[in-house]
Design an enzyme around this catalytic site. Structure first.
Site, short mmCIF file in Angstrom:
data_model
loop_
_atom_site.label_atom_id
_atom_site.label_comp_id
_atom_site.label_asym_id
_atom_site.label_seq_id
_atom_site.Cartn_x
_atom_site.Cartn_y
_atom_site.Cartn_z
N VAL A 278 0.85 -1.19 0.00
CA VAL A 278 0.00 0.00 0.00
C VAL A 278 0.88 1.25 0.00
O VAL A 278 0.63 2.20 -0.74
CB VAL A 278 -0.97 0.00 1.20
CG1 VAL A 278 -1.73 1.31 1.29
CG2 VAL A 278 -1.92 -1.19 1.11
N HIS A 279 1.92 1.23 0.80
CA HIS A 279 2.87 2.34 0.86
C HIS A 279 3.53 2.56 -0.50
O HIS A 279 3.66 3.70 -0.97
CB HIS A 279 3.93 2.08 1.93
CG HIS A 279 5.00 3.11 1.99
ND1 HIS A 279 4.76 4.41 2.40
CD2 HIS A 279 6.32 3.04 1.67
CE1 HIS A 279 5.90 5.09 2.33
NE2 HIS A 279 6.85 4.30 1.89
N ALA A 280 3.94 1.48 -1.15
CA ALA A 280 4.59 1.59 -2.46
C ALA A 280 3.64 2.19 -3.48
O ALA A 280 4.03 3.07 -4.26
CB ALA A 280 5.06 0.21 -2.92
N HIS B 154 3.20 5.86 -2.73
CA HIS B 154 4.42 6.57 -3.08
C HIS B 154 4.50 6.79 -4.60
O HIS B 154 4.82 7.89 -5.06
CB HIS B 154 5.62 5.76 -2.59
CG HIS B 154 6.83 6.55 -2.27
ND1 HIS B 154 6.81 7.65 -1.43
CD2 HIS B 154 8.11 6.41 -2.67
CE1 HIS B 154 8.03 8.14 -1.34
NE2 HIS B 154 8.84 7.41 -2.09
#
Length: 103
Positions: free
Chosen positions: A78-80, A83
């Site tokens: 999710v972070h990737a 980002h």
């Protein structure tokens, strides 16, 4: 199947490339503000290259998953994705701002 290490490498590759994409775009904006058009354009080209690299990695995961939920969605994924999307948006907006500076 994408093995755990491949998965982690791909996800980290998305994060790293997206970060570089955004960093080059902001550097390009700084150069544009100084009137360094050629340097700004070169940095935006590097930003685009990093965006493409991140997108290639993202596409690998999407192709493997085939919409069937084969890829686990962990917080780091999710972070990737977050980002990458913010980097792409920043790049697009910065390109518009650079064009305004050049007018």
């Amino acid at each position: 199947m994408i093995e755990n290490m491949d998965y982690e490498e791909i996800v980290m590759g998305i994060i790293v490339n997206a970060g570089q994409c955004k960093s080059f775009a902001f550097q390009a904006l700084q150069q544009a503000k100084k009137g360094n058009v050629a340097e700004s354009a070169a940095l935006m080209a590097q930003s685009q290259t990093m965006a493409k690299e991140a997108h290639i990695l993202q596409t690998q995961l999407i192709e493997f998953d085939e919409g069937e939920g084969k890829i686990p969605v962990h917080l780091i994924m999710v972070h990737a994705q977050d980002h990458l999307m913010t980097a792409m948006l920043a790049k697009e907006l910065i390109q518009e701002i650079i064009e305004l500076h050049q007018r």
